[in-house]
Design a protein around this motif. Sequence first.
Motif, PDB file in Angstrom:
ATOM      1  N   VAL A 399    -121.302 -79.644-119.275  1.00 41.98           N
ATOM      2  CA  VAL A 399    -121.663 -80.481-118.131  1.00 41.98           C
ATOM      3  C   VAL A 399    -121.495 -79.691-116.837  1.00 41.98           C
ATOM      4  CG1 VAL A 399    -120.936 -82.482-116.758  1.00 41.98           C
ATOM      5  CG2 VAL A 399    -121.187 -82.700-119.224  1.00 41.98           C
ATOM      6  N   GLY A 400    -120.387 -78.930-116.742  1.00 46.55           N
ATOM      7  CA  GLY A 400    -120.179 -78.089-115.575  1.00 46.55           C
ATOM      8  C   GLY A 400    -121.268 -77.048-115.417  1.00 46.55           C
ATOM      9  N   ALA A 401    -121.753 -76.500-116.532  1.00 41.64           N
ATOM     10  CA  ALA A 401    -122.831 -75.516-116.480  1.00 41.64           C
ATOM     11  C   ALA A 401    -124.108 -76.142-115.938  1.00 41.64           C
ATOM     12  CB  ALA A 401    -123.069 -74.937-117.873  1.00 41.64           C
ATOM     13  N   ILE A 402    -124.425 -77.365-116.370  1.00 39.51           N
ATOM     14  CA  ILE A 402    -125.645 -78.040-115.906  1.00 39.51           C
ATOM     15  C   ILE A 402    -125.543 -78.360-114.413  1.00 39.51           C
ATOM     16  CG2 ILE A 402    -127.014 -80.148-116.138  1.00 39.51           C
ATOM     17  CD1 ILE A 402    -126.200 -80.169-119.115  1.00 39.51           C
ATOM     18  N   VAL A 403    -124.392 -78.882-113.988  1.00 42.15           N
ATOM     19  CA  VAL A 403    -124.218 -79.237-112.577  1.00 42.15           C
ATOM     20  C   VAL A 403    -124.266 -77.983-111.702  1.00 42.15           C
ATOM     21  CG1 VAL A 403    -122.659 -80.295-110.904  1.00 42.15           C
ATOM     22  CG2 VAL A 403    -122.896 -81.296-113.173  1.00 42.15           C
ATOM     23  N   ALA A 404    -123.678 -76.893-112.173  1.00 41.61           N
ATOM     24  CA  ALA A 404    -123.712 -75.645-111.404  1.00 41.61           C
ATOM     25  C   ALA A 404    -125.135 -75.099-111.306  1.00 41.61           C
ATOM     26  CB  ALA A 404    -122.796 -74.615-112.059  1.00 41.61           C
ATOM     27  N   ALA A 405    -125.880 -75.175-112.393  1.00 38.17           N
ATOM     28  CA  ALA A 405    -127.241 -74.630-112.397  1.00 38.17           C
ATOM     29  C   ALA A 405    -128.167 -75.407-111.489  1.00 38.17           C
ATOM     30  CB  ALA A 405    -127.790 -74.624-113.831  1.00 38.17           C
ATOM     31  N   THR A 406    -127.874 -76.676-111.250  1.00 39.26           N
ATOM     32  CA  THR A 406    -128.747 -77.514-110.410  1.00 39.26           C
ATOM     33  C   THR A 406    -128.249 -77.616-108.971  1.00 39.26           C
ATOM     34  OG1 THR A 406    -127.526 -79.484-111.160  1.00 39.26           O
ATOM     35  CG2 THR A 406    -129.521 -78.885-112.376  1.00 39.26           C
ATOM     36  N   ALA A 407    -127.202 -76.894-108.617  1.00 39.80           N
ATOM     37  CA  ALA A 407    -126.664 -76.942-107.252  1.00 39.80           C
ATOM     38  C   ALA A 407    -127.642 -76.288-106.279  1.00 39.80           C
ATOM     39  CB  ALA A 407    -125.314 -76.227-107.200  1.00 39.80           C
ATOM     40  N   THR A 408    -127.786 -76.884-105.110  1.00 41.34           N
ATOM     41  CA  THR A 408    -128.700 -76.360-104.092  1.00 41.34           C
ATOM     42  C   THR A 408    -128.036 -76.393-102.721  1.00 41.34           C
ATOM     43  OG1 THR A 408    -129.643 -78.557-103.679  1.00 41.34           O
ATOM     44  CG2 THR A 408    -130.717 -77.187-105.362  1.00 41.34           C
ATOM     45  N   GLU A 409    -128.626 -75.650-101.785  1.00 37.86           N
ATOM     46  CA  GLU A 409    -128.115 -75.639-100.410  1.00 37.86           C
ATOM     47  C   GLU A 409    -128.270 -76.997 -99.747  1.00 37.86           C
ATOM     48  OE1 GLU A 409    -129.175 -72.662 -97.611  1.00 37.86           O
ATOM     49  OE2 GLU A 409    -128.962 -71.013 -99.041  1.00 37.86           O
ATOM     50  N   GLU A 410    -129.319 -77.740-100.117  1.00 39.13           N
ATOM     51  CA  GLU A 410    -129.517 -79.065 -99.525  1.00 39.13           C
ATOM     52  C   GLU A 410    -128.360 -79.997 -99.838  1.00 39.13           C
ATOM     53  OE1 GLU A 410    -131.764 -77.426-101.226  1.00 39.13           O
ATOM     54  OE2 GLU A 410    -133.223 -76.949 -99.653  1.00 39.13           O
TER      55      GLU A 410
END
Length: 554
Positions: A399-410
């Motif tokens: 889950v942490g991997a998915i949330v990290a991969a979808t993190a954006t500057e916005e």
Amino acid sequence: MLTASLKSQLSEGLPEERSEHRQKKVIKMGNCCERAANFFGPQKNTYIRVSLPAVCFVWQIAMVVLFGVFIRYDEESDEKGWNEYKKSHNITSNIENDFYFRYPSFQDVHVMIFVGFGFLMTFLKRYSFGGVGFNFLIAAFGLQWALLMQGWFHALDPVTGKITIGIESLINADFCCAGSLIAYGALLGKVSPVQLMVVTLFGVTLFAVEEYIILDLLHCRDAGGSMVIHTFGGYYGLAISWVLYRPNLNLSKRLNGSVYHSDLFAMIGALFLWMFWPSFNSAITNHGAGQHRTVINTYLALASCVLTTFAISSMGQKKGKLDMVHIQNATLAAGVAMGTAAEFMITPYGSIIVGFCCGIISTFGYLYVTPFLEKKLKLQDTCGIHNLHAVPGMLGGFVGAIVAATATEEIYGKEGLVETFGLTGKYVNRTMSTQGGYQAAGTCVAIAFGLVGGVCVGFILRFPIWGDPADDFCFDDEAYWELPEDEETIPPVLEYNNHMINKHQDTNLSSQGFMYLQSWKAFVAKNFDEVLVSGPVPSLSLGKHPTANSSSIL
């Protein structure tokens, strides 16, 4: 001729010399077999009067020597260093010391390690001393060894060759101990305290290595330890338990369960863990929004997990009744799964979704997966750490991997991305999709270290020198503890006799009361007028019959 001689030998018996020779040969072969069986076989001896004191004294003396050589205070706990630090950073108040920021979290984590984990393992009807006592022992040893191991990997000064420690070092040492305490859950009631010390020695060592690989080399973020603590500790304990499989453990089946008061004590441990888990996940996160967000996300996930655990526990029983095993354990699974992602911007509703799923997965694990693993894979998991730590920890890592991969500057802002994921120095050009890939790889590293390390340690523990209990003596405190005398119980025959005596006494008492009542009625009927004139009738004691003498009542 040959047949006749054989018949004569059989009828007359063997010569005396040949008989003695054969007896000696049989005895000699028996001794050899016995020695081999004693070394490689299942013979057990729980005598630890020599081995346990030797291990405790020798290893503690080693700690004294190693601490004297390597360990020093850091700049915020050393008197001279703190004064110089204040001057160099233009600090005028001691309140800026990191101690005042970290100690509340350290206190909560410390309570979880010694009280929460300890009392959670008191659910067995005859192994409460071992659950909380051995937890105390291995945690006290483990935190010392962890300060050294983590210090060598993370805080060793290459110039002075010294390790500096502060309040954050103590929190990390508690985290390191947690991995071995989780592994103890799979072995509860089946190993000796000496074996547990060995499990902790290698467990802390393996933890420090895999933590260095995951956090430093791969540069993963895992503040709450879904990967480095729970996934590693869970699979480490399961691998050891698989190697130490006991085919005749059913001989102790009568003790492999709980009673009313033992489940109540275990529930106390579960509540301590549940309440303090937000502190556990946020203890070493960045000050400010990161720590604040971690507490909120963990808090919401835990609350959601409770409801789904109660729901599935009731659905899993034919009469809809709740199972205390599920309530003690599965309600905590969300805290495990949020260890990695709680620091990220997973959003409040995302936290609730994680908790919702963890309650279902963990409870189903206790209902169906644990029996399957024991029957098919010969995996005996006393506390069910597969469902509370291993699987939720692995889930939390991904889950942490998915949330990290979808993190954006916005969502985070440029500065927020850098601060949350540590994208500085050589990692400044790492993309978030790459970071997500490394987070997933870190989870796989934790699983590999747990399984391979657990198998190796399990084979070490198979040597019959550790004083572990026999298959028919597991889950019993009597193997290693002086137990207080139980309340005296009356043998069934005497209990029945006492019951009959009391019954006869009650019958005689009832007869006396009946005779008294009849006499009193007759007296009142005869002297009714006198009684009305003379006023209230004085009280009469049981067994003293009234007389017709009016002076006795006037």
